[in-house]
Design a protein around this motif. Sequence first.
Motif, PDB file in Angstrom:
ATOM      1  N   GLU A   1      -1.101   3.957 -15.225  1.00 43.61           N
ATOM      2  CA  GLU A   1      -0.767   5.384 -15.128  1.00 43.61           C
ATOM      3  C   GLU A   1      -0.856   6.061 -16.492  1.00 43.61           C
ATOM      4  N   LEU A   2      -0.366   5.372 -17.530  1.00 40.03           N
ATOM      5  CA  LEU A   2      -0.467   5.924 -18.881  1.00 40.03           C
ATOM      6  C   LEU A   2      -1.925   6.082 -19.308  1.00 40.03           C
ATOM      7  N   LYS A   3      -2.749   5.096 -18.981  1.00 40.78           N
ATOM      8  CA  LYS A   3      -4.173   5.152 -19.334  1.00 40.78           C
ATOM      9  C   LYS A   3      -4.853   6.326 -18.628  1.00 40.78           C
ATOM     10  N   GLU A   4      -4.509   6.554 -17.369  1.00 33.06           N
ATOM     11  CA  GLU A   4      -5.066   7.695 -16.628  1.00 33.06           C
ATOM     12  C   GLU A   4      -4.646   9.013 -17.270  1.00 33.06           C
ATOM     13  N   LEU A   5      -3.386   9.082 -17.700  1.00 34.66           N
ATOM     14  CA  LEU A   5      -2.916  10.293 -18.372  1.00 34.66           C
ATOM     15  C   LEU A   5      -3.630  10.500 -19.696  1.00 34.66           C
ATOM     16  N   LEU A   6      -3.895   9.419 -20.407  1.00 29.27           N
ATOM     17  CA  LEU A   6      -4.640   9.510 -21.663  1.00 29.27           C
ATOM     18  C   LEU A   6      -6.067   9.969 -21.409  1.00 29.27           C
ATOM     19  N   ASP A   7      -6.711   9.373 -20.414  1.00 32.34           N
ATOM     20  CA  ASP A   7      -8.101   9.724 -20.087  1.00 32.34           C
ATOM     21  C   ASP A   7      -8.232  11.172 -19.618  1.00 32.34           C
ATOM     22  N   SER A   8      -7.216  11.664 -18.918  1.00 29.65           N
ATOM     23  CA  SER A   8      -7.280  13.040 -18.411  1.00 29.65           C
ATOM     24  C   SER A   8      -6.888  14.062 -19.475  1.00 29.65           C
ATOM     25  N   GLY A   9      -6.384  13.601 -20.625  1.00 26.50           N
ATOM     26  CA  GLY A   9      -6.047  14.516 -21.707  1.00 26.50           C
ATOM     27  C   GLY A   9      -4.616  15.004 -21.693  1.00 26.50           C
ATOM     28  N   VAL A  10      -3.800  14.530 -20.766  1.00 30.74           N
ATOM     29  CA  VAL A  10      -2.408  14.943 -20.695  1.00 30.74           C
ATOM     30  C   VAL A  10      -1.628  14.365 -21.876  1.00 30.74           C
ATOM     31  N   LEU A  11      -1.931  13.101 -22.222  1.00 30.72           N
ATOM     32  CA  LEU A  11      -1.288  12.443 -23.358  1.00 30.72           C
ATOM     33  C   LEU A  11      -2.258  12.359 -24.530  1.00 30.72           C
ATOM     34  N   THR A  12      -1.721  12.453 -25.733  1.00 30.84           N
ATOM     35  CA  THR A  12      -2.535  12.193 -26.916  1.00 30.84           C
ATOM     36  C   THR A  12      -2.542  10.686 -27.159  1.00 30.84           C
ATOM     37  N   GLN A  13      -3.427  10.234 -28.043  1.00 35.07           N
ATOM     38  CA  GLN A  13      -3.511   8.800 -28.347  1.00 35.07           C
ATOM     39  C   GLN A  13      -2.192   8.290 -28.936  1.00 35.07           C
ATOM     40  N   GLU A  14      -1.558   9.106 -29.770  1.00 37.17           N
ATOM     41  CA  GLU A  14      -0.290   8.700 -30.384  1.00 37.17           C
ATOM     42  C   GLU A  14       0.813   8.567 -29.331  1.00 37.17           C
ATOM     43  N   GLU A  15       0.875   9.527 -28.404  1.00 38.92           N
ATOM     44  CA  GLU A  15       1.874   9.468 -27.335  1.00 38.92           C
ATOM     45  C   GLU A  15       1.628   8.253 -26.437  1.00 38.92           C
ATOM     46  N   PHE A  16       0.355   8.005 -26.140  1.00 38.34           N
ATOM     47  CA  PHE A  16      -0.003   6.843 -25.320  1.00 38.34           C
ATOM     48  C   PHE A  16       0.447   5.560 -26.015  1.00 38.34           C
ATOM     49  N   ASN A  17       0.136   5.432 -27.319  1.00 38.87           N
ATOM     50  CA  ASN A  17       0.490   4.220 -28.059  1.00 38.87           C
ATOM     51  C   ASN A  17       2.002   4.013 -28.095  1.00 38.87           C
ATOM     52  N   SER A  18       2.772   5.076 -28.312  1.00 40.98           N
ATOM     53  CA  SER A  18       4.230   4.914 -28.372  1.00 40.98           C
ATOM     54  C   SER A  18       4.796   4.523 -27.002  1.00 40.98           C
ATOM     55  N   GLN A  19       4.293   5.149 -25.927  1.00 38.53           N
ATOM     56  CA  GLN A  19       4.758   4.799 -24.574  1.00 38.53           C
ATOM     57  C   GLN A  19       4.369   3.365 -24.221  1.00 38.53           C
ATOM     58  N   LYS A  20       3.175   2.978 -24.619  1.00 36.55           N
ATOM     59  CA  LYS A  20       2.698   1.631 -24.340  1.00 36.55           C
ATOM     60  C   LYS A  20       3.548   0.599 -25.071  1.00 36.55           C
ATOM     61  N   GLU A  21       3.831   0.857 -26.344  1.00 29.73           N
ATOM     62  CA  GLU A  21       4.663  -0.072 -27.116  1.00 29.73           C
ATOM     63  C   GLU A  21       6.049  -0.190 -26.506  1.00 29.73           C
ATOM     64  N   LYS A  22       6.592   0.929 -26.033  1.00 32.43           N
ATOM     65  CA  LYS A  22       7.913   0.905 -25.403  1.00 32.43           C
ATOM     66  C   LYS A  22       7.886   0.050 -24.122  1.00 32.43           C
ATOM     67  N   LEU A  23       6.829   0.208 -23.314  1.00 36.42           N
ATOM     68  CA  LEU A  23       6.712  -0.591 -22.089  1.00 36.42           C
ATOM     69  C   LEU A  23       6.572  -2.071 -22.410  1.00 36.42           C
ATOM     70  N   LEU A  24       5.733  -2.389 -23.382  1.00 38.31           N
ATOM     71  CA  LEU A  24       5.497  -3.798 -23.713  1.00 38.31           C
ATOM     72  C   LEU A  24       6.732  -4.429 -24.349  1.00 38.31           C
ATOM     73  N   ALA A  25       7.516  -3.642 -25.054  1.00 40.86           N
ATOM     74  CA  ALA A  25       8.756  -4.161 -25.635  1.00 40.86           C
ATOM     75  C   ALA A  25       9.767  -4.496 -24.530  1.00 40.86           C
ATOM     76  N   GLU A  26       9.776  -3.712 -23.471  1.00 41.90           N
ATOM     77  CA  GLU A  26      10.675  -3.974 -22.341  1.00 41.90           C
ATOM     78  C   GLU A  26      10.283  -5.251 -21.622  1.00 41.90           C
ATOM     79  N   HIS A  27       8.994  -5.534 -21.613  1.00 43.73           N
ATOM     80  CA  HIS A  27       8.468  -6.718 -20.909  1.00 43.73           C
ATOM     81  C   HIS A  27       8.777  -7.924 -21.740  1.00 43.73           C
TER      82      HIS A  27
END
Length: 178
Positions: free
Chosen positions: A152-178
């Motif tokens: 879902e985050l990747k789709e938001l990044l591809d559609s331009g809703v998220l910037t690369q920095e926002e995507f990276n921070s959200q991704k790191e947060k998800l991976l840290a939870e895992h």
Amino acid sequence: MRPTRIREMNMKEYICPVCQKEFVEGSVPDQCPECGCSKELFNVIDDSEHQSNYIVEKPIGISILFGIIIGWILSFILICLIIGGSIEDMFSMDEFVFRMILFISFPMGAILGTTFVLAYRKVAKDKQTNIQTNIQAATPTNQKDTVTKLKELKELLDSGVLTQEEFNSQKEKLLAEH
């Protein structure tokens, strides 16, 4: 189809669950270069899964056409052997009888060939479904949730809703939870 040398060397292949990028054992990065997914989330590629995908995705029209042709040939030979008795008698029969057998064997061959092709495709499709079900059952629930959220985050990044920095921070947060 992937190179056969990889299969011959018995090297495992992995796939990123987010962007579907494939990696060969030994060259698996810590993170996917496409989407940044952690390598712990990568799935092992099963060759039987790819083979059954190929069988099911093959165009049905061509499969049925070949099934009809092969069924026609086999039913023609079968009828000739039943009527004639041997292969030598098959080639020495009257032209009219030969044409009638040729004509009669077509519908029977078409039915047999089409039935065989459809049954074979059904078995292959069921096998593919079973493989996918087993893979999904073997994937832990929290991993499924993480992968879904990453997609879902990747789709938001591809559609331009998220910037690369926002995507990276959200991704790191998800991976840290895992």
